[in-house]
Design an enzyme around this catalytic site. Structure first.
Site, PDB file in Angstrom:
ATOM      1  N   THR A 134       0.763  -1.182   0.137  1.00  0.00           N
ATOM      2  CA  THR A 134       0.060   0.119   0.002  1.00  0.00           C
ATOM      3  C   THR A 134       0.842   1.208  -0.159  1.00  0.00           C
ATOM      4  OG1 THR A 134      -1.396   1.262   1.603  1.00  0.00           O
ATOM      5  CG2 THR A 134      -0.033  -0.249   2.750  1.00  0.00           C
ATOM      6  N   ASP A 135       0.208   2.288  -0.612  1.00  0.00           N
ATOM      7  CA  ASP A 135       1.194   3.555  -0.516  1.00  0.00           C
ATOM      8  C   ASP A 135       1.149   4.234   1.109  1.00  0.00           C
ATOM      9  OD1 ASP A 135      -1.941   4.485   0.012  1.00  0.00           O
ATOM     10  OD2 ASP A 135      -1.785   5.814  -1.787  1.00  0.00           O
ATOM     11  N   GLU A 136       0.362   3.738   2.062  1.00  0.00           N
ATOM     12  CA  GLU A 136       0.226   4.124   3.206  1.00  0.00           C
ATOM     13  C   GLU A 136       1.859   3.797   3.951  1.00  0.00           C
ATOM     14  OE1 GLU A 136      -2.983   3.298   5.873  1.00  0.00           O
ATOM     15  OE2 GLU A 136      -4.403   3.166   4.175  1.00  0.00           O
TER      16      GLU A 136
ATOM     17  N   TYR B 284      -1.642  -0.915  11.131  1.00  0.00           N
ATOM     18  CA  TYR B 284      -1.769  -1.448  10.033  1.00  0.00           C
ATOM     19  C   TYR B 284      -0.748  -0.994   8.927  1.00  0.00           C
ATOM     20  CZ  TYR B 284      -3.188  -1.711   4.927  1.00  0.00           C
ATOM     21  OH  TYR B 284      -3.290  -2.120   3.748  1.00  0.00           O
TER      22      TYR B 284
ATOM     23  N   LYS C  63       2.223  -3.547   7.225  1.00  0.00           N
ATOM     24  CA  LYS C  63       2.547  -3.574   5.916  1.00  0.00           C
ATOM     25  C   LYS C  63       3.926  -3.044   5.358  1.00  0.00           C
ATOM     26  CE  LYS C  63       0.016  -4.490   2.945  1.00  0.00           C
ATOM     27  NZ  LYS C  63      -0.092  -6.105   2.548  1.00  0.00           N
TER      28      LYS C  63
END
Ligand code: NAD
Ligand code: TDX
Length: 333
Positions: free
Chosen positions: A122-124, A149, A153
Site C-alpha cells: 500500500t501507499d500508506e 496497519y 505492511k
C-alpha cells in the site's frame, strides 16, 4: 499450465485479481489460500469455473500448509492481510500475526522451493503528504508509516526486500493507492457511505474531511499487478496509481448527489487518531517501464457503477451492516 497461488483471494482486491487472471490467462490455474476472516467471502469467487480455480481454507501463517501448496506452484501473489486502519487502532494483534508472521511464512516457503513471489502493498507505508506538497510518493520516498496497519505492511515490505537481497528470492513488490469498486467490505469509506444512504443512515465524515485519498478502480489495480507479475524486474518495487486525488468531503458529497440526496446531509464524526492527511502516487515507473495504463479514468462514472452494485447486491452486505455500525458507534464514528 501455470499454477498461481493467490493469498487473500476471497477478499475485495484478491478476488478481483482471480477473476482478472481467469479471464486474461486461459492457461493458468489459480489456487486461492484464504482464512475467511470477517473480510473474506466465498461469494466473491462465485461463477468461476471449477477446473480453473481451487479454494483452500487456511492461514498463511500455517507453515506446513503453506509449504505443501508452494511446493506445487509456479508463483505466489500475496494479497492476504488484515487491511483496515480503524481495526488496527482497536486491536493490533491480528495485524502482527497475518501481515508480519504470515508474510514471513510465505517468504520462507518460496525461498525453499524457488518460487516467484509478488507482494501486494500500500501507499500508506510512506506516511502522508501535506495538502500543498507539490511532490507525490515515488519508489524512492522514505518509509514513514503512521498506524499499526501501515507499520505492519511496511514491515512486510522490508521482509520481502531482505529475502530478495539476502536469499535471492525472486520477488517484486507493488504499492497501490486506495481502491474502490464492487465487493469492498462495508467497513471501508466508500461502501460504508453508500450502504448508509441505502439504510437511511447519514454518511459519516471523519474530522474536517479535507484528507485526500488517491482513488483507483480495483480492476485497474488487478491489471497493474498482472503486468508486474509478468513483466516486472525481479527485486523491484512499482507504485500503482491512477491520478485520482479527491478529498473525503468531496467524495461524500458526490455519493449523496449520485444517490439523489442533498449533498450536505452527512455528519461530521470523531477523527481517526493519527489520521494521514494525504496520499498521492506517482506511477511514472510502472507506466514508462512496463507500459501500464489505467482504464477507469472517470471517477464519477466508476462511483456511479459502484453505487449501482451495492444497491442491487443487498444480500451481499446487509447481514454485516448493524455490527459494523455498532462497532463504529462505540468510538463515536
Ligand atoms: P480485505 O480485507 O478485503 O481482504 C483480505 C483477505 O485476506 C480476506 O479474504 C481475508 O479472509 C484474508 N485473510 C486475512 N488474514 C488471513 C490469513 N492469516 N490467512 C489467509 N487469509 C487471510 O482486503 P483488501 O482491501 O482486498 O486488500 C488486499 C490487499 O491489498 C492487502 O494486502 C492490502 O494491504 C492491500 N491494499 C489494499 C488497498 C485498498 O484500498 N483496500 C490499497 C492498497 C493495497
Ligand atoms: O466512515 C468513514 N469516514 C471517513 O471519513 C471511514 C470508514 C473512513 N473515513 C475516511 C478515513 C480516510 O481518510 O476516509 C478515508 C478512507 O478510509 P478507509 O476506507 O478506511 O481507507 P484508508 O484508511 O485510506 O486505507 C485504505 O487504503 C489503503 C485501505 O483500507 C487500506 O487497506 C489500503 O492500504
Amino acid at each position: 499450465m501455470v499454477e498461481v497461488i493467490v493469498t487473500g483471494g476471497a477478499g475485495f482486491i484478491g478476488s478481483n485479481f482471480v477473476h482478472h487472471v481467469v479471464a486474461e490467462r486461459p492457461q493458468w490455474h489459480v489456487t486461492v489460500l484464504d482464512k475467511l476472516t470477517y473480510a473474506g467471502n466465498l461469494q466473491n469467487l462465485s461463477g468461476l469455473p471449477e477446473d480453473r480455480v481451487a479454494f483452500v481454507h487456511g492461514d498463511i501463517a500455517d507453515a506446513d500448509l503453506v509449504d505443501s501448496l508452494v511446493a506445487k506452484a509456479d508463483a505466489v501473489v500475496h494479497y492476504a492481510a488484515e487491511s483496515h486502519n480503524d481495526n488496527s487502532l482497536q486491536n493490533p494483534r491480528p495485524f502482527i500475526d497475518t501481515n508480519l508472521i504470515g508474510t514471513y511464512t510465505l517468504l520462507e516457503a518460496v525461498r525453499r522451493h524457488g518460487v516467484r513471489f509478488h507482494h501486494i502493498s500500500t501507499d500508506e507505508v510512506y506516511g502522508d503528504l501535506e495538502l500543498d506538497d507539490p511532490n507525490r510518493f515515488t519508489e524512492h520516498t522514505a518509509y514513514n508509516p503512521s498506524s499499526p496497519y501501515s507499520s505492519t505492511k511496511a514491515g512486510s515490505d522490508l521482509l520481502v526486500r531482505a529475502w530478495i537481497r539476502s536469499f535471492g528470492v525472486q520477488a517484486t513488490i507493488s504499492n497501490c493507492s486506495n481502491n474502490y469498486g464492487p465487493y469492498q467490505h462495508i467497513e471501508k469509506f466508500i461502501p460504508r457511505q453508500i450502504t448508509n444512504v441505502l439504510s437511511g443512515i447519514r454518511p459519516k465524515l471523519y474530522g474536517t474531511g479535507l484528507n485526500v485519498r488517491d482513488w483507483i478502480h480495483t480492476n485497474d489495480h488487478s491489471s497493474a499487478v498482472l503486468t508486474v507479475l509478468e513483466e516486472g524486474r525481479i527485486g523491484e518495487t512499482y507504485l500503482i496509481g491512477a491520478n485520482g486525488e479527491k478529498n473525503n468531503k468531496t467524495v461524500i458529497e458526490l455519493i449523496l448527489e449520485l444517490m439523489g440526496k442533498n449533498p450536505h446531509d452527512f455528519d461530521h464524526v470523531n477523527d481517526r487518531p493519527g489520521h494521514d492527511m494525504r496520499y498521492a502516487i506517482d506511477s511514472t515507473k510502472l507506466r514508462t517501464e512496463l507500459g501500464w495504463q489505467p482504464t477507469f479514468t472517470d471517477f464519477r462514472s466508476g462511483l456511479a457503477d459502484t453505487i449501482d452494485w451495492y444497491s442491487t447486491h443487498r444480500e451481499w452486505w446487509q447481514a454485516q451492516k448493524d455490527e459494523v455500525e455498532e462497532r463504529y458507534a462505540r468510538v463515536g464514528q
